[in-house]
Every structure is written in C-alpha cells, then in structure tokens.
Design an enzyme around this catalytic site. Structure first.
Site, PDB file in Angstrom:
ATOM      1  N   SER A  26       0.861  -1.168   0.000  1.00 14.47           N
ATOM      2  CA  SER A  26       0.000   0.000   0.000  1.00 14.47           C
ATOM      3  C   SER A  26       0.910   1.233   0.000  1.00 14.47           C
ATOM      4  O   SER A  26       1.718   1.405   0.906  1.00 14.47           O
ATOM      5  CB  SER A  26      -0.874  -0.038   1.257  1.00 14.47           C
ATOM      6  OG  SER A  26      -1.590   1.149   1.424  1.00 14.47           O
ATOM      7  N   GLU A  80     -11.023   1.020  -3.332  1.00 14.29           N
ATOM      8  CA  GLU A  80     -11.323   0.727  -1.924  1.00 14.29           C
ATOM      9  C   GLU A  80     -11.951   1.924  -1.221  1.00 14.29           C
ATOM     10  O   GLU A  80     -11.447   3.044  -1.300  1.00 14.29           O
ATOM     11  CB  GLU A  80     -10.023   0.306  -1.220  1.00 14.29           C
ATOM     12  CG  GLU A  80     -10.196  -0.090   0.247  1.00 14.29           C
ATOM     13  CD  GLU A  80      -8.924  -0.743   0.827  1.00 14.29           C
ATOM     14  OE1 GLU A  80      -8.191  -1.402   0.068  1.00 14.29           O
ATOM     15  OE2 GLU A  80      -8.671  -0.573   2.030  1.00 14.29           O
ATOM     16  N   LYS A  92      -1.341  -0.990  -4.175  1.00 12.33           N
ATOM     17  CA  LYS A  92      -2.532  -0.136  -3.980  1.00 12.33           C
ATOM     18  C   LYS A  92      -2.043   1.256  -3.675  1.00 12.33           C
ATOM     19  O   LYS A  92      -1.144   1.438  -2.853  1.00 12.33           O
ATOM     20  CB  LYS A  92      -3.430  -0.765  -2.919  1.00 12.33           C
ATOM     21  CG  LYS A  92      -3.770  -0.006  -1.674  1.00 12.33           C
ATOM     22  CD  LYS A  92      -4.773  -0.799  -0.815  1.00 12.33           C
ATOM     23  CE  LYS A  92      -4.838  -0.236   0.590  1.00 12.33           C
ATOM     24  NZ  LYS A  92      -5.660  -1.037   1.511  1.00 12.33           N
ATOM     25  N   LYS A 146      -9.846  -6.570   8.298  1.00 10.84           N
ATOM     26  CA  LYS A 146      -8.859  -6.200   9.322  1.00 10.84           C
ATOM     27  C   LYS A 146      -9.421  -6.661  10.655  1.00 10.84           C
ATOM     28  O   LYS A 146     -10.533  -6.296  11.025  1.00 10.84           O
ATOM     29  CB  LYS A 146      -8.670  -4.678   9.372  1.00 10.84           C
ATOM     30  CG  LYS A 146      -8.006  -4.093   8.142  1.00 10.84           C
ATOM     31  CD  LYS A 146      -7.904  -2.582   8.249  1.00 10.84           C
ATOM     32  CE  LYS A 146      -7.232  -2.007   7.010  1.00 10.84           C
ATOM     33  NZ  LYS A 146      -7.372  -0.540   6.940  1.00 10.84           N
ATOM     34  N   ASP A 189     -13.601  -1.378   3.215  1.00 15.69           N
ATOM     35  CA  ASP A 189     -12.733  -1.476   4.384  1.00 15.69           C
ATOM     36  C   ASP A 189     -13.526  -0.892   5.566  1.00 15.69           C
ATOM     37  O   ASP A 189     -14.245  -1.623   6.269  1.00 15.69           O
ATOM     38  CB  ASP A 189     -11.420  -0.711   4.080  1.00 15.69           C
ATOM     39  CG  ASP A 189     -10.448  -0.605   5.250  1.00 15.69           C
ATOM     40  OD1 ASP A 189     -10.806  -0.986   6.369  1.00 15.69           O
ATOM     41  OD2 ASP A 189      -9.315  -0.090   5.057  1.00 15.69           O
ATOM     42  N   ASP A 201      -7.085   3.259  -2.981  1.00 18.50           N
ATOM     43  CA  ASP A 201      -7.793   3.339  -1.697  1.00 18.50           C
ATOM     44  C   ASP A 201      -8.023   4.797  -1.318  1.00 18.50           C
ATOM     45  O   ASP A 201      -7.067   5.549  -1.110  1.00 18.50           O
ATOM     46  CB  ASP A 201      -6.958   2.631  -0.611  1.00 18.50           C
ATOM     47  CG  ASP A 201      -7.687   2.540   0.731  1.00 18.50           C
ATOM     48  OD1 ASP A 201      -8.830   3.039   0.845  1.00 18.50           O
ATOM     49  OD2 ASP A 201      -7.106   1.964   1.673  1.00 18.50           O
ATOM     50  N   GLY A 217      -4.073  -4.213   6.421  1.00 16.80           N
ATOM     51  CA  GLY A 217      -3.039  -3.942   7.405  1.00 16.80           C
ATOM     52  C   GLY A 217      -3.201  -2.548   7.963  1.00 16.80           C
ATOM     53  O   GLY A 217      -3.897  -1.705   7.392  1.00 16.80           O
ATOM     54  N   LYS A 242      -2.817   5.160  -2.500  1.00 18.78           N
ATOM     55  CA  LYS A 242      -3.761   5.981  -1.751  1.00 18.78           C
ATOM     56  C   LYS A 242      -4.173   7.148  -2.637  1.00 18.78           C
ATOM     57  O   LYS A 242      -3.325   7.744  -3.323  1.00 18.78           O
ATOM     58  CB  LYS A 242      -3.096   6.493  -0.467  1.00 18.78           C
ATOM     59  CG  LYS A 242      -2.801   5.383   0.531  1.00 18.78           C
ATOM     60  CD  LYS A 242      -4.086   4.836   1.136  1.00 18.78           C
ATOM     61  CE  LYS A 242      -3.786   3.830   2.231  1.00 18.78           C
ATOM     62  NZ  LYS A 242      -5.033   3.317   2.841  1.00 18.78           N
TER      63      LYS A 242
HETATM   64  O1  OSB Z   1      -6.966   1.956   4.654  1.00 17.21           O
HETATM   65  O2  OSB Z   1      -5.935   0.122   4.427  1.00 17.21           O
HETATM   66  C1  OSB Z   1      -6.009   1.250   4.934  1.00 17.21           C
HETATM   67  C2  OSB Z   1      -2.844   1.978   6.972  1.00 17.21           C
HETATM   68  C3  OSB Z   1      -3.366   2.726   7.992  1.00 17.21           C
HETATM   69  C4  OSB Z   1      -4.714   3.020   7.997  1.00 17.21           C
HETATM   70  C5  OSB Z   1      -5.543   2.550   6.960  1.00 17.21           C
HETATM   71  C6  OSB Z   1      -5.013   1.776   5.940  1.00 17.21           C
HETATM   72  C7  OSB Z   1      -3.635   1.515   5.931  1.00 17.21           C
HETATM   73  C8  OSB Z   1      -2.964   0.766   4.868  1.00 17.21           C
HETATM   74  C9  OSB Z   1      -1.661   0.092   5.231  1.00 17.21           C
HETATM   75  O3  OSB Z   1      -3.330   0.761   3.721  1.00 17.21           O
HETATM   76  C10 OSB Z   1      -1.545  -1.313   4.760  1.00 17.21           C
HETATM   77  C11 OSB Z   1      -0.349  -1.997   5.406  1.00 17.21           C
HETATM   78  O4  OSB Z   1      -0.316  -2.158   6.649  1.00 17.21           O
HETATM   79  O5  OSB Z   1       0.563  -2.375   4.665  1.00 17.21           O
HETATM   80 MG    MG Z   2      -8.258   0.914   3.364  1.00 16.78          MG
END
Ligand code: OSB
Ligand code: MG
Length: 366
Positions: A137, A215, A163, A264, A240, A190, A292, A165
């Site tokens: 990510s 996402e 992915k 999660k 999510d 995402d 994660g 952001k």
């Molecule tokens: O939206 O998936 C998310 C990290 C912190 C808060 C929200 C998210 C995330 C990640 C990190 O996308 C994914 C990872 O731990 O590698």
């Molecule tokens: Mg997410």
C-alpha cells in the site's frame, strides 16, 4: 522475591519510527504508536496488537480510548474468563464498539492458546495456505515521479499487487499515469472515504485504468451509496471502513455494496468475528484480502495466520518488514520467494518480541 500470579495480562505502549512517512486522505504518520497486549498463563505468553492510532482519523478509536477500555473493562473481563479467547469474545459483546481494543486482547488470547496447545494458529483456524501473496500500500507522495519511482522499486522487489492511496486532486490523473507506466500491474486505489455522493461521477474515471479494486471511496459508515456506485461502475469496489461486523458484511453483500472485502481484525473486533466473516465469504464466493494498519511484527504475524484462510484469495496488505520499519520488535518478515511471505511455523503466531529491541521501544506500561 518477585512472585508472579498464575495468570496475568498487561499493556505496553510502544513507538516505532516508520521507514517512510505514510500519507492517506486523512493525514500523515511518521512514527507509529501502538499498544501490545501480553497475556500470560503459567510459563506461556501470548501477544496481541491494538492498531488504534493516536488521533481518531481512520476510525473513532484512539490509543487513549483503547488504553482506557483495556484498563477499566477489558483486562478484568479477560481475567474473569481465565484468559480463554472464546469466553472473552462472547462476554466482550456486552460493551459497545471499541473493536480495536477488543481485538488486541482477542489476538493475545488466541496466541496464548496456540502456545499452550503447541500448535500454530493457522492450523487452529483451519487455514489452507502456507505462504501469503504479498501486496503493498503506497501512500500519497509529494510528486507523481516520486510515486512512479517507489512503485517501480516495489515491482522489482516482487510485490504481486500495488494499492495507491488517493484523494480529491490526487486521483484520476495519478492512477492513469501509474497504469500507463505499469500496463499489467494488478493495481488498486484506496480513498479512505475521501469522496461524497456529489462526486460519485468522478470515480468513473478509474474504469479505463482497469483497477483490481477501488477501496472505500465513500463514507466510513455507508453501505447504501456504495451500492449505488457499484451499480454505476464496472470497477470492483472493495470495502474497508464500512465493514465492522459479519452482519454489516452480510448487509453489504445483499445490497450489492461491494465486490471484495478488506478484512482487518482490529476493525472487526477479534478473531471470532473474522472466522465468521471468512465462513460467510466462503459460502457466497466473496473474495477477501487481509488488510493492514502498518502493524509491528506481532500484528503482522497475526495477519499472516488470518490470511491462511481459504477465502483470502487476493494479495494481502502485508509487506516485508523493510517497507515499514528499520528495526522491528520481532524478527523481520521477508519474501520466501518473490511476492510471498511464509507463515511462521512455531506455536501460536510463531514469533515474539525480541527482548533488547522491545524494551527500548516501550514508552509506557499498564
Ligand atoms: O486503509 O488500508 C487502509 C494503513 C493505515 C490506515 C488505513 C489503511 C492503511 C494501509 C496500510 O493501507 C496497509 C499496510 O499495513 O501495509
Ligand atoms: Mg483501506
């Protein structure tokens, strides 16, 4: 002489600096503060991680609210349950919300159970996979070139899915450029709820990028507008933030709000709820991926065991340790072959905090 009681449960607040700042539509993190829960019975210790952040940005929970819940309500409950995870999860339902605090204990108690029974958790859960396909990510970057450079590095390392952001103004054009540079890369985006119903049309721009998923584009508590959007677009939606329980996953499934779910354990409130979600996903053929929260080695080991379950068919947000921390509190996780991380084979989660590093990172004990 120090006398330890037969059973005990403790919290540790830790701080770990991130290798690279992590920027999402809701803010930036440079270091990660989190709580580890340790549950001990006889000689065996189990570990869990509470993923709540310092500020209520991803969800309502915070480090402080979680600590309050643990000290005042959840530690006493875990002890009254003799540190049994099934009893704890059942009794914890009488307290509303606070899923991350609950999950931190659930994880510690499941690890303890695995260690006492001499079995790895993936076997206890009934997992069907020994190595987990790994995705990465990538946060919002200061420049597009910077983003493309980082993605190139991750692709060369072997990650099976990227992915990115996104947020308003760092979306259509950015995803288009990433797709042009990496025509065959399994790619997700995402938004962490950055869009509202008024800008739904804008999200159709991702169709030409042929995303694996978009996402959580809309509100963190929404299923209705996501179902409208999923009817409007052929881009698969992955939810999510909106999926906080099996019941909400069922509702979203019947409403057509998603094509994929990011699971999660912190958001779902514990292992029991995740096992039920996996069961429902198996029955309905819903593809899952394990999400994660930039976990330390403790939380990441737990996620690897969870991702062994059959419906977790998509690459997880579970990257190599080097992508998060220079020095983690457990042994580092690396690819066993490009793009795959092996589930630790020891009892429980199969890893534990390494004395020296762990002690150095503690900022508070309770
Ligand atoms: O939206 O998936 C998310 C990290 C912190 C808060 C929200 C998210 C995330 C990640 C990190 O996308 C994914 C990872 O731990 O590698
Ligand atoms: Mg997410």
């Amino acid at each position: 002489m120090l006398v330890y009681s037969e059973k005990e449960i403790r919290g540790f607040v830790l701080s770990l600096p991130l290798v690279h700042p992590f920027r999402t539509s809701f803010g930036e993190e440079r270091e990660r503060k989190f709580i580890l829960v340790m549950a001990k019975k006889g000689e065996k210790k189990g570990w869990g991680e509470v993923v709540a952040g310092e500020a209520p940005l991803y969800s309502e929970e915070t480090l402080a609210s979680a600590k309050y819940m643990l000290e005042n309500y959840l530690f006493p409950l875990a002890l009254s349950c003799e540190l049994d995870p099934i009893c704890f999860e059942k009794e914890a339902r009488s307290f509303r919300g606070n899923p991350m605090a609950k999950a931190g204990i659930s994880l510690a108690l499941w690890d303890l159970r695995g260690k006492r029974e001499g079995k790895p958790l993936w076997k206890i859960y009934g997992g069907s996979r020994r190595e987990i396909p790994s995705g990465v990510s990538v946060g919002i970057q200061p420049s597009l070139d910077g983003l493309l450079g980082r993605i190139e590095g991750f692709v060369k390392e072997g990650y099976l899915r990227v992915k990115v952001k996104i947020k308003l103004g760092w979306d259509c054009e950015v995803v288009k450029k990433v797709r042009e540079a990496f025509p065959y890369l399994p790619l997700g985006a995402d938004a962490n709820s950055a869009y509202r119903k008024e800008n739904m049309e804008r999200l159709l721009c991702f169709e030409e990028a042929d995303l694996l998923f978009l996402e959580q584009p809309l509100y963190p508590d929404d299923l209705y507008y996501h179902s409208k959007l999923q009817r409007l677009t052929k881009t698969p939606l992955a939810l999510d933030e909106s999926i906080r329980s099996v019941r909400l996953m069922e509702t979203g499934y019947y409403m057509g709000s998603f094509s994929i779910v990011n699971i999660k354990v912190g958001r779902m409130g514990g292992i029991g709820e995740v096992l039920k979600a996996a069961e429902f996903a198996s029955q309905k053929g819903i593809p899952l991926f394990c999400g994660g929260m930039l976990e330390s080695g403790i939380g990441r080991a737990h996620n690897l065991h969870i991702a062994s379950l059959e419906p977790f068919v998509l690459p997880a947000d579970l990257s190599q340790t080097s992508r998060y921390y220079t020095q983690d509190i457990t042994r580092p996780f690396t690819f066993s072959r490009p793009g795959y991380i092996e589930i630790p084979e020891g009892d429980g989660i199969g890893v534990e905090p390494e004395a020296g590093v762990f002690e150095k990172r503690i900022i508070e004990k309770f």
